[in-house]
Every structure is written in C-alpha cells, then in structure tokens.
Design an enzyme around this catalytic site. Structure first.
Site, PDB file in Angstrom:
ATOM      1  N   THR A  11       0.826  -1.210   0.000  1.00 61.21           N
ATOM      2  CA  THR A  11       0.000   0.000   0.000  1.00 61.21           C
ATOM      3  C   THR A  11       0.862   1.263   0.000  1.00 61.21           C
ATOM      4  O   THR A  11       0.696   2.142  -0.852  1.00 61.21           O
ATOM      5  CB  THR A  11      -0.905  -0.008   1.250  1.00 61.21           C
ATOM      6  OG1 THR A  11      -1.590  -1.256   1.286  1.00 61.21           O
ATOM      7  CG2 THR A  11      -1.910   1.119   1.225  1.00 61.21           C
ATOM      8  N   LYS A 100       7.136   1.389  11.772  1.00 55.65           N
ATOM      9  CA  LYS A 100       7.323   1.725  13.207  1.00 55.65           C
ATOM     10  C   LYS A 100       7.935   0.574  13.991  1.00 55.65           C
ATOM     11  O   LYS A 100       8.657   0.786  14.958  1.00 55.65           O
ATOM     12  CB  LYS A 100       6.024   2.168  13.858  1.00 55.65           C
ATOM     13  CG  LYS A 100       4.967   1.081  13.956  1.00 55.65           C
ATOM     14  CD  LYS A 100       3.667   1.526  13.415  1.00 55.65           C
ATOM     15  CE  LYS A 100       3.064   0.402  12.625  1.00 55.65           C
ATOM     16  NZ  LYS A 100       2.036   0.812  11.716  1.00 55.65           N
ATOM     17  N   GLU A 124       9.758   9.676   9.264  1.00 57.15           N
ATOM     18  CA  GLU A 124       8.586  10.527   9.474  1.00 57.15           C
ATOM     19  C   GLU A 124       7.269   9.756   9.331  1.00 57.15           C
ATOM     20  O   GLU A 124       6.309   9.985  10.062  1.00 57.15           O
ATOM     21  CB  GLU A 124       8.610  11.693   8.470  1.00 57.15           C
ATOM     22  CG  GLU A 124       7.493  12.707   8.624  1.00 57.15           C
ATOM     23  CD  GLU A 124       7.503  13.400   9.979  1.00 57.15           C
ATOM     24  OE1 GLU A 124       8.458  14.126  10.259  1.00 57.15           O
ATOM     25  OE2 GLU A 124       6.543  13.195  10.764  1.00 57.15           O
ATOM     26  N   GLY A 129       1.186   8.631  10.359  1.00 59.03           N
ATOM     27  CA  GLY A 129       0.939   8.597   8.901  1.00 59.03           C
ATOM     28  C   GLY A 129       1.398   9.878   8.231  1.00 59.03           C
ATOM     29  O   GLY A 129       2.583  10.205   8.215  1.00 59.03           O
ATOM     30  N   ILE A 131       0.818  12.943   9.131  1.00 59.30           N
ATOM     31  CA  ILE A 131       0.973  14.118  10.013  1.00 59.30           C
ATOM     32  C   ILE A 131       2.458  14.407  10.222  1.00 59.30           C
ATOM     33  O   ILE A 131       3.202  13.526  10.651  1.00 59.30           O
ATOM     34  CB  ILE A 131       0.324  13.870  11.400  1.00 59.30           C
ATOM     35  CG1 ILE A 131      -1.135  13.456  11.261  1.00 59.30           C
ATOM     36  CG2 ILE A 131       0.473  15.094  12.288  1.00 59.30           C
ATOM     37  CD1 ILE A 131      -1.759  12.983  12.566  1.00 59.30           C
ATOM     38  N   GLY A 182     -11.328  -2.186   5.411  1.00 56.89           N
ATOM     39  CA  GLY A 182      -9.888  -2.316   5.130  1.00 56.89           C
ATOM     40  C   GLY A 182      -9.015  -1.550   6.101  1.00 56.89           C
ATOM     41  O   GLY A 182      -7.801  -1.443   5.896  1.00 56.89           O
ATOM     42  N   LYS A 200       4.604   3.504  18.656  1.00 58.10           N
ATOM     43  CA  LYS A 200       4.612   4.912  18.222  1.00 58.10           C
ATOM     44  C   LYS A 200       4.952   5.854  19.384  1.00 58.10           C
ATOM     45  O   LYS A 200       5.730   6.795  19.205  1.00 58.10           O
ATOM     46  CB  LYS A 200       3.269   5.264  17.589  1.00 58.10           C
ATOM     47  CG  LYS A 200       3.055   4.563  16.236  1.00 58.10           C
ATOM     48  CD  LYS A 200       1.623   4.701  15.751  1.00 58.10           C
ATOM     49  CE  LYS A 200       1.439   4.115  14.358  1.00 58.10           C
ATOM     50  NZ  LYS A 200       0.023   4.011  13.977  1.00 58.10           N
ATOM     51  N   GLY A 297      -3.133   5.288   5.805  1.00 47.79           N
ATOM     52  CA  GLY A 297      -3.611   5.483   4.432  1.00 47.79           C
ATOM     53  C   GLY A 297      -2.465   5.550   3.456  1.00 47.79           C
ATOM     54  O   GLY A 297      -1.358   5.961   3.799  1.00 47.79           O
TER      55      GLY A 297
HETATM   56  N1  HSE Z   1      -2.698   0.072  11.799  1.00 48.02           N
HETATM   57  C1  HSE Z   1      -2.282   1.430  11.887  1.00 48.02           C
HETATM   58  C2  HSE Z   1      -3.468   2.308  12.272  1.00 48.02           C
HETATM   59  C3  HSE Z   1      -1.707   1.881  10.574  1.00 48.02           C
HETATM   60  O1  HSE Z   1      -4.603   1.823  12.251  1.00 48.02           O
HETATM   61  O2  HSE Z   1      -3.277   3.466  12.636  1.00 48.02           O
HETATM   62  C4  HSE Z   1      -0.833   3.093  10.668  1.00 48.02           C
HETATM   63  O3  HSE Z   1       0.294   2.895  11.459  1.00 48.02           O
END
Ligand code: HSE
Length: 413
Positions: A11, A100, A124, A129, A131, A182, A200, A297
């Site tokens: 993705t 991560k 980053e 994501g 941000i 998804g 994170k 995303g």
């Molecule tokens: N599985 C993670 C989420 C994807 O839902 O935020 C992004 O790290």
C-alpha cells in the site's frame, strides 16, 4: 538526478511510486534536481502497472548500485526490513521508512550507523501517517523541554471507538466494520491490543528525550474490554473514550503508557474521531501544540515518506536527523502514575453508597436508567492507591455476597 529504490510495493510503497510520478515537478523544484524511481524490490511481479519495468527480486542490485542514493523501506515487519535497511546505510545510502516496528526495535542502532556513514535514517511516516510530527519535534522544538506527548496514534482503534460512541455499536460490530472497510487487519491484535500505539509513543518519547526507549517497558492496555455500556455513561458525562499513548516527562521521572482514557469535550483530543490521529505536545516554553490529520492510508503515509526523500536529496552529504543515545530511558512504574478513575459498580447507589464513600472518599456518581449498576468518578490518585481501594471495595462486596467493580477506565475529566 537522484535515484530512488523502493523496497516493498504494498500500500505505502505503491503510494510513494505514485507521488514520485504525479508530483514530479514539485519534487524536482524542492530537491533541486529530478527525483527518479530506479528499482522496486518485491517478491511479486506487477505486470501492467507503471513500475513493471522497475521490479527486481534481488536486494543486492540495490545495495550494489552506486547510483541509488535513497532507499525507501515500506516492507513492514523486521525481517528482512532490518538487515536490508542496515545494509543500505552501511553502503552509504539514505533510508526513509514508514515501519514503526523497525524504528521502535532498531532505531538506536540504525540512527548510529547513519551518523557514522554521514547519511540519514528518516522515519517521518512511522508515526501519525501523513501528520508531520517527527521533523517538527527535532527541528521546530529544538529549544524546548518537551513535558508531555499524548496522542491518538492508531486510526483503526479510533475508528472503532468513534463508531461505538456515535452509533452505540458493540466493540465486535465496530471491529468487523473496520475490517470490512480495510482499516483493520484480519488479525487486528496489534491495533486493538495497543501494540501499534505502544511502538509509536516509544518512538516519539525517544525523539523527545534523546534516549532509547524500550517499548516493552511501556504499560500497554488495548480497547478490547471497552463496551457499549461504557459509552452510555460517557454520553451522560459529556465525554468519550479514546485510546491514548502518553508520555509525561518530568525532570526526575518519565511515565509512558498506552490505555483507553475517558475524556471530556474540553480536552484538545476530544474532536479527533474516525480514522484520524491527533497528537498533543506540551513544551515548557511553547505550551500546548496540536498535530492533526490522517494517521494511516496510502497517499497520506506515502506523503511523509516522500518528504523524507526530498530531505535526503537536500542533504546528500550530511547527517541531519539527530540520533538518540543508547542510554535506556527509565520508565516509571505505572503504579505511580496519577489519574482520576471512572468505575462501574454492580448494584444500586442506595445499596453501595456507604461503602463507596468509606473507601473512595469524595466521588461523583452517575447512573443509567434500567441498568442494575452505577458508576463513579474518583478524585486524582496513583494507580497503586486506586488498586488498593478497588481490592478493599470488592472485598466488602464479596463479604455481603454481592458483585463489586465491573469496569475501570482512567479519566481526564
Ligand atoms: N494500523 C495502523 C493504524 C496503521 O490503524 O493506525 C498506521 O500505522
């Protein structure tokens, strides 16, 4: 011309390829020269896609090609991401990753290798994501002592909790919808058990403190025990429940934890709903800052990775990402962290009020129509003190042959 290789055409990797193509002119202007995709490493072939002539299956082609100066790692997981990234840095290539798990597990070592080789290990896209959060922390907040980082750092769990809040759905039904859309993996454990948020907040805490954080030291509780009944109380209290990853950084003590928290409408993170992420940072001089956006995303996360590619192109001969030391940050025992607590109790207020007041002292009480239970909000106390009181309360209920505490959620109300 800067040549880039992407490792992992899933993705995010395909999103990076798409941005390199669609924003070619903007990237050329920002990087000062054209940014061209040379290889895409994947186990699969992608016939009929724009990258079909760039697909390779042998990592050594990237490692041994001196033209490739920037490598994107979007494979996920640790193996082979870790040995491949390490080899790229050793070969004098800049690396940008959205992984991560890799940063949380091997960030200290990979940053150190990058420093020694005068290249950069960028990450980053690994938190929040799209941000911008890592670069603002090490660039714009250089003159600050960061005192707190509290974030909604996982889009999947925020989507589930938002569904439960707004539509009264059960956890199971909301999880199924997240999977159908998804957002959640078929095995959603890393998200719903808080492990993704844990990695994170470990990364953000390392960036803030300049020390290595072992994510296994961070107390982590997910959202699987949060129910639709909790949200009925939350509505009555003008509140909601969010999964927080938080670090509270004092001069002598750092608390870091992941847990669901009941928060009121006045909280800066209350409005962060659905798949969005929000991160609040408190600096000792700047005060409160909020970062908000899509925490996951394809193009959103790829956008952060592409920004890292540009930063690499602008700094081909120097190391600009501060590494953190291998001095392990001591995380304080979660029992010493202080909160208010939202507690659901079986029975009626009339039956239990005396024991509640005797054990918990001054509390706010709330009940729901037609439920054989009520809830209370305690004063602020440490987790250790709360646990003692909870055990004492349950014992008093057992002695009377009654059920006691049904639920506890930390509260910032
Ligand atoms: N599985 C993670 C989420 C994807 O839902 O935020 C992004 O790290």
């Amino acid at each position: 011309m800067i040549y880039v290789a992407i490792m992992g055409y899933g993705t995010i990797g395909s999103g990076v390829a798409e941005i390199l193509d669609k924003n070619r002119e903007e990237l050329k202007a920002a990087a000062g020269q054209e940014v061209a995709l040379k290889y895409v490493l994947d186990l699969r072939d992608f016939p009929g896609t724009p990258v079909e002539d760039k697909i390779i299956h042998d990592f050594q082609i990237i490692e041994q090609d001196p033209e490739v100066q920037v490598v994107v790692e979007t494979m996920g997981g640790l193996n082979p991401a870790y040995p491949f990234v390490k080899a790229c840095l050793m070969a004098g290539k800049h690396v940008a990753t959205s992984n991560k798990a890799l940063v949380a597990a091997y960030g200290t070592e990979l940053l150190q290798i990058a420093r020694e080789r005068r290249v950069n290990f960028f990450f980053e896209g690994s938190v929040g994501g799209g941000i911008p959060i890592i670069r603002p922390m090490y660039r714009c907040l250089k003159g600050e002592k960061i005192r707190e980082i509290t974030g909604i750092l996982n889009g999947t769990t925020n989507f589930i909790l938002s569904k439960m809040d707004k539509e009264g759905t059960s956890f199971e039904a909301a999880l199924k919808e997240a999977q159908d859309l998804g957002y959640a993996e078929r095995n959603p454990e890393a998200d719903v058990e808080g492990h993704d948020t844990c990695r994170k907040i470990a990364i953000l805490t390392s960036v803030a403190t300049g020390c290595e954080v072992n994510y296994e030291d961070i107390y982590t509780e997910g959202i699987t025990r949060i129910t639709d009944v909790d949200f009925k109380y939350a509505e009555k209290l003008g509140a909601s429940v969010k999964l927080f990853g938080s670090s509270r950084i004092g001069d002598g003590q750092v608390h870091a934890w992941v847990a669901p928290v009941m928060i009121g409408k006045q909280h800066p993170l209350y409005a962060v709903s659905d798949v969005f992420n929000g991160i609040m940072i408190k600096g000792n001089m700047v005060g409160d800052l909020m970062f908000y956006g899509s925490g996951a995303g394809k193009l959103q996360t790829a956008s952060a990775v592409v920004a890292d590619i540009v930063e690499a192109a602008q700094n081909l001969d120097c190391n600009v990402v501060p590494s953190w030391s291998n001095k392990r940050l001591e995380i304080a025992d979660v029992d010493t962290a202080c909160h208010r607590y939202f507690v659901r109790i079986a029975g009626t207020i009339a039956e239990k009020e005396a024991a509640v007041k005797d054990i918990f002292g001054s509390v706010e009480m709330v009940c729901l129509d037609q439920e054989p239970e009520f809830a209370l909000l305690t004063q602020v106390m440490s987790e250790a003190v709360f646990k003692e009181k909870a055990v004492a309360f349950d014992r008093s209920c057992q002695a009377a042959g009654e059920a006691g505490i049904l639920q506890m959620i930390r509260a910032e109300l």
